[in-house]
Write an enzyme that holds these catalytic residues in place. Structure first.
Site, short mmCIF file in Angstrom:
data_model
loop_
_atom_site.label_atom_id
_atom_site.label_comp_id
_atom_site.label_asym_id
_atom_site.label_seq_id
_atom_site.Cartn_x
_atom_site.Cartn_y
_atom_site.Cartn_z
CB VAL A 184 -0.02 -5.94 4.18
CG1 VAL A 184 -1.26 -5.38 4.81
CG2 VAL A 184 -0.19 -6.17 2.69
CE LYS A 223 -3.66 0.53 -1.37
NZ LYS A 223 -4.36 -0.12 -0.25
CE1 TYR A 276 -4.76 1.34 4.57
CE2 TYR A 276 -3.09 0.25 5.89
CZ TYR A 276 -3.57 0.66 4.67
OH TYR A 276 -2.86 0.41 3.54
CB SER A 304 -0.93 0.02 1.20
OG SER A 304 -1.98 -0.88 0.98
CE1 TYR A 357 -5.02 -1.26 -4.29
CE2 TYR A 357 -5.32 -3.63 -4.36
CZ TYR A 357 -5.15 -2.48 -3.64
OH TYR A 357 -5.08 -2.53 -2.26
N1 GLN Z 1 -2.33 -5.26 -1.88
C1 GLN Z 1 -2.82 -5.20 -0.53
C2 GLN Z 1 -4.32 -5.43 -0.51
O1 GLN Z 1 -4.96 -4.97 -1.37
C3 GLN Z 1 -2.49 -3.87 0.05
C4 GLN Z 1 -2.98 -3.70 1.46
C5 GLN Z 1 -1.99 -2.98 2.33
O2 GLN Z 1 -0.80 -2.91 2.07
N2 GLN Z 1 -2.49 -2.50 3.46
O3 GLN Z 1 -4.87 -6.06 0.35
#
Ligand code: GLN
Length: 309
Positions: A261, A67, A243, A64, A191
């Site tokens: 993650v 992003k 988050y 993420s 994505y």
């Molecule tokens: N690719 C992961 C997902 O979509 C990204 C989530 C994350 O890094 N928090 O679940």
């Protein structure tokens, strides 16, 4: 002035000794193989000095953290009209939560939860085949990092595609509200691939420099975004980048940061430094457990919190 390299080494040594490492993400099977004992920290100071500790030159899955870069690109393409497709408020929910989306008629709370990032990816896709959109994302990250060796880990992308039922649910749900304009498969494929970009801490810290220095890379003098846009991206990282752990991160570290993650965190000390840390074990909100503790140590010792000393 405290010695940055010495502090980075001390933090890396402390983290190597700790046995509270959190749990490696397993819902993307390919990430489950990563060694939880890994730890890397890289800091690029305003004058370009690099301080590195631990496994700072091993590539890991940025997930993420990508992003931040897709948001930057989408703002460049759509400007403020992006905010008609996605909000700017912290969600207080898990990164892959679906409940809020129904109440808010398919418009995600912010660009960093999965639903919001899918909407951002849709904006980047508009009118382009997925391969081109992905190429643009990768080119942008390589440019920001000043490093053409940044790559997409296809095995991670495949692994997530094979198990990404929740993201598929989010995307289909948003499509039903007309929030996504491109085919759901295109959005998901793009994505999953941008989440599967692999970078080292050093590359990531370099790529984040424009956020620490009013939108420009202080080495090349290259302006990537306006100072106002950099400030706003930092504000979103502070309020939404972790988050439902964003409040705790602001409380303990006091810097804009974005987690993934894969166990990475990109953090920004405005005017001072760009920082990347990696420790694969996660806490209950899906943020790197030791990564956050390492940043807390670093921000305190360097007096970098944006809230004062
Ligand atoms: N690719 C992961 C997902 O979509 C990204 C989530 C994350 O890094 N928090 O679940």
């Amino acid at each position: 002035m405290p010695d940055l390299q010495e502090i980075v080494h001390e933090i890396a040594d402390e983290m190597a000794r700790r046995d509270d490492r959190g749990d490696v993400a397993t819902y993307i099977p390919e990430l489950a193989h990563v060694d939880p004992a890994r730890f890397g920290l890289a800091v690029v100071a305003a004058d370009g000095t690099l301080a590195c500790g631990g496994d700072c030159d091993l590539p890991f899955s940025i997930q993420s953290i990508s992003k931040v870069f897709t948001l930057t690109l989408a703002l460049g393409l759509a400007g403020d009209s992006l905010w008609r497709r996605v909000g700017r408020e912290p969600s207080g929910n898990a990164f892959n939560s679906i409940v809020q989306l129904e109440l808010e008629k398919g418009v995600p709370r912010n660009p960093f939860i999965n639903a919001g990032a899918l909407a951002v990816t849709d904006v980047i896709l508009s009118g382009h085949p997925p391969r081109e959109a992905l190429g643009e994302i990768l080119r942008f990250i390589r440019f920001a990092a000043q490093d053409d060796s940044v790559f997409i880990d296809e095995s991670v992308a495949r692994s997530e595609k094979a198990t990404g039922f929740r993201n598929a649910a989010l995307a289909n749900f948003m499509k039903s509200f007309g929030v996504l304009r491109n085919p759901v498969d295109f959005v998901l494929g793009t994505y999953f691939h941008h989440c599967a970009i692999a970078m080292t801490c050093e590359q990531l810290a370099r790529a984040g420099r424009f956020l620490a220095h009013s939108g420009r890379n202080p080495d090349t003098g290259c302006s990537i975004v306006s100072a106002e846009r950099a400030r706003r991206i930092n504000a979103l990282m502070l309020t939404c980048g972790h988050y439902d752990g964003s409040g705790e991160f602001a409380y303990r570290v006091g810097l804009p940061g974005k987690s993934g993650v894969g166990g990475g965190i990109l953090a920004v000390a405005p005017g001072q430094a760009s920082i990347a840390v990696w420790s694969p074990g996660l806490d209950e909100s899906g943020n790197s457990h030791l990564g956050r503790i390492a940043l807390e140590r670093l921000a305190r010792r360097m007096k970098w919190s944006i809230f004062g000393q």
